[in-house]
Design a protein around this motif. Sequence first.
Motif, short mmCIF file in Angstrom:
data_model
loop_
_atom_site.label_atom_id
_atom_site.label_comp_id
_atom_site.label_asym_id
_atom_site.label_seq_id
_atom_site.Cartn_x
_atom_site.Cartn_y
_atom_site.Cartn_z
N ARG A 65 -7.44 6.31 23.25
CA ARG A 65 -8.28 7.29 23.95
C ARG A 65 -8.00 8.71 23.50
NH1 ARG A 65 -5.77 10.50 27.21
NH2 ARG A 65 -3.66 10.03 27.91
N ASP A 66 -6.81 8.94 22.89
CA ASP A 66 -6.41 10.29 22.54
C ASP A 66 -6.20 10.48 21.04
OD1 ASP A 66 -4.30 8.56 22.61
OD2 ASP A 66 -2.93 9.86 23.71
N GLY A 67 -6.66 9.53 20.23
CA GLY A 67 -6.51 9.73 18.80
C GLY A 67 -6.64 8.46 18.00
N VAL A 68 -6.43 8.58 16.71
CA VAL A 68 -6.47 7.44 15.80
C VAL A 68 -5.27 7.56 14.85
CG1 VAL A 68 -8.98 7.28 15.92
CG2 VAL A 68 -7.91 8.59 14.09
N ALA A 69 -4.94 6.45 14.22
CA ALA A 69 -3.83 6.43 13.27
C ALA A 69 -4.06 5.35 12.24
CB ALA A 69 -2.51 6.18 14.01
N TYR A 70 -3.43 5.50 11.09
CA TYR A 70 -3.52 4.45 10.07
C TYR A 70 -2.21 4.37 9.30
CZ TYR A 70 -4.36 8.15 6.59
OH TYR A 70 -4.26 9.25 5.77
N ARG A 71 -1.98 3.21 8.70
CA ARG A 71 -0.84 3.02 7.81
C ARG A 71 -1.21 1.97 6.78
NH1 ARG A 71 3.55 0.02 11.82
NH2 ARG A 71 2.49 -1.98 12.02
N TYR A 72 -0.35 1.83 5.77
CA TYR A 72 -0.58 0.87 4.70
C TYR A 72 0.49 -0.22 4.73
CZ TYR A 72 -2.99 5.06 2.96
OH TYR A 72 -3.78 6.18 2.83
N GLU A 73 0.10 -1.41 4.27
CA GLU A 73 1.06 -2.49 4.08
C GLU A 73 0.87 -3.07 2.69
OE1 GLU A 73 1.03 -5.38 7.22
OE2 GLU A 73 1.12 -3.87 8.81
N LEU A 74 2.00 -3.24 2.01
CA LEU A 74 1.99 -3.78 0.64
C LEU A 74 2.90 -4.99 0.57
CD1 LEU A 74 2.48 -0.37 -1.19
CD2 LEU A 74 0.42 -1.76 -1.31
N PRO A 75 2.51 -6.03 -0.13
CA PRO A 75 3.37 -7.21 -0.27
C PRO A 75 4.36 -7.06 -1.42
CG PRO A 75 1.29 -7.62 -1.35
CD PRO A 75 1.19 -6.23 -0.77
N GLY A 76 5.35 -7.94 -1.46
CA GLY A 76 6.22 -8.06 -2.62
C GLY A 76 7.16 -6.90 -2.82
N ALA A 77 7.43 -6.60 -4.08
CA ALA A 77 8.37 -5.55 -4.47
C ALA A 77 7.66 -4.56 -5.38
CB ALA A 77 9.58 -6.15 -5.17
N GLY A 78 8.17 -3.33 -5.37
CA GLY A 78 7.58 -2.32 -6.22
C GLY A 78 8.12 -0.95 -5.86
N ALA A 79 7.34 0.08 -6.19
CA ALA A 79 7.72 1.45 -5.86
C ALA A 79 6.46 2.29 -5.71
CB ALA A 79 8.63 2.05 -6.93
N VAL A 80 6.35 3.01 -4.59
CA VAL A 80 5.26 3.95 -4.38
C VAL A 80 5.59 5.24 -5.12
CG1 VAL A 80 4.05 5.36 -2.65
CG2 VAL A 80 4.58 2.96 -2.16
N VAL A 81 4.61 5.80 -5.83
CA VAL A 81 4.83 7.07 -6.52
C VAL A 81 3.99 8.20 -5.93
CG1 VAL A 81 5.58 6.01 -8.66
CG2 VAL A 81 3.15 6.47 -8.31
N SER A 82 2.96 7.88 -5.14
CA SER A 82 2.18 8.92 -4.47
C SER A 82 1.22 8.27 -3.48
CB SER A 82 1.41 9.78 -5.46
OG SER A 82 0.48 8.99 -6.18
N GLU A 83 0.74 9.09 -2.55
CA GLU A 83 -0.31 8.69 -1.62
C GLU A 83 -1.56 9.50 -1.91
OE1 GLU A 83 0.14 8.44 2.60
OE2 GLU A 83 2.27 7.93 2.48
N ALA A 84 -2.72 8.87 -1.72
CA ALA A 84 -3.97 9.63 -1.74
C ALA A 84 -4.24 10.27 -0.39
CB ALA A 84 -5.13 8.70 -2.09
#
Length: 609
Positions: A123-142
């Motif tokens: 009622r007071d907002g929205v939110a989002y997140r990401y989920e990734l499987p396996g192994a790796g490395a994030v280098v940036s977000e859009a």
Amino acid sequence: MNWFLSGTLLAGLLTTPTTPADTWTITAGGPAATVHLDDQGRPSVAVERDGAAVLDPSPLGVVTEQADLTTGLRLTGRSSRVVVEKYATTAGKRLNRMSVMRETRFRFARGDARLDLVVRAARDGVAYRYELPGAGAVVSEASAFAVPGGSTAWLAGHRRDYENPFIQYADVPAAEYQMPALFEVGRSYLLLAESALDGSYTGPRLVREQGAYRIGLWDARVPYDGGLTTPWRVVITGDLATVTESTLVDDLAPGSEIADTSWIKPGKVLWSWLAGGRPVQQSLERQQEFVDYAARHRWPYVLVDAGWYDDPVTGERAWTDRTPEFTWIPQLVEYGKARGVGVMVWLRFSDFDTRDKRVQRFGLLRQWGVKGVKLDFIDSEAQERLRWYDETLRDLADNRLMVNFHGSTVPKGINRTWPHVMTMEGVHGAEKSSNLTTSHLAALPYTRNQIGSMDYTPMAFQRSGRPTSDAHELALSVLFESGLQNLAGSLDAYRARPEAERFLDQVPAAWEETRLLSGRPADHTVLARRSGDRWFIGAGVSGAARTLDVPLSMLPGRWLVEVTRDGAGGLVREPHVVRGGTLAVDVAAEGGFAAVACPWKPGLTTCAR
């Protein structure tokens, strides 16, 4: 820097019209989040409230070392559910919470790579997140937030310890800013925040560029193994009261890791650092004076700050093997225990940066009977340092030690997950000797303090450079929420202000309800907080003297309201018997008032107990 994300993608999404390919809307009766996948497979999210945009279409996705998951995506599945949670906290705006959110999971793929986008609406907002499987490395977000043009902003420049002041902007310059960040968008307010940050990821900053605020990450590379769930990107929106009173950041956080919270007790802390600095921290006799004062006023804690474990012979500024031999802390603990006052102690992060140090030294503090610790100079949101938080919080809980983090990150739902986190600094607070303004103070309830307990350390009446009047300073005990409210006055300054003592003896540090009665960021705030059958009201203004018309709709029937405000010769207390309506209170320049309200009955002349 990933130039594709910061330039081409962001500019294209914000300025280039596309033909809708797939669009979905998620709402729970409040603001609506619209997720769109354009014909180039680029996801975005927009937020609308009452038919008006509060967030224009904003890019989504992450880039890993294995795949660019910001473009070329296709939807492979979608599912929805309702998330209902009831929980309690040990600190905050309300101790008991109920959260209802609608969640939609979008399953995207690009070749063999997978990305889930999880969106929740409340009622007071929205939110989002990401989920990734396996192994790796994030280098940036859009991830970016395209705040509509012409919006007024209240922002603080990014700094590793979150200790920059909040400034009001009509035109925001290109720079890096911290979260939370507040905006006035048309008839709505918008707060950008984060929830559920831990050692599986890395800290954020807002990078102002090309009409939007892009998420920049602390670490250039964020490795993961066994899958990754990122923190929530949180958009709180509504009128100013809705945004201020929202607990969405806590609602999104994981549940408590501690089953038995009976040892976790919020309260006022008599803090002596601004009353004398290091010499006072190194004197058992001076600290006993503070214990005596706390006992006389029934304040539950004292805090011994920096210097108590410095070697008195060599002056070495570190915990050494000799520390337990020369310290008088156990004596002070026993002295306090006999008088009903618990002792807390300051610690350097560098002296507790390994598991072996923490196990031995936290165990010793528990053996002495110390109630809590103030851990300082953490100064990082790197993944490695966030993992230190995760491990340290477990070690503290094992030793039943409450904690106040300084030189730290800010609360991102941490008190829900770890209820012994009573407060955190992460604020341009009373210790600052320059650039401390009432406009900054009047922005804090809507920004930094909105997301969780804040150790501003009010009540430093003895400091000549503070920007507040006495009544405004007194009101900070209500305006600023902190599970451990570290009060920074000298004993002489308190004794010279008996009306301040009278109010502080009554005001608690835990609240059952919080309401914004009146306000405008950087201009003024009037907040009411309830404890049992009493309401406490704090008001502070920035700028000229004025009359505040305070709505009292939360007071049905007849109530006694005792107002403490600035008078010609110091603080004065004025009783009013009211029946709802409004109460007009004259306040001085840079002033305010503190009040307590209790149900009236014939013959009642004071709310004090």
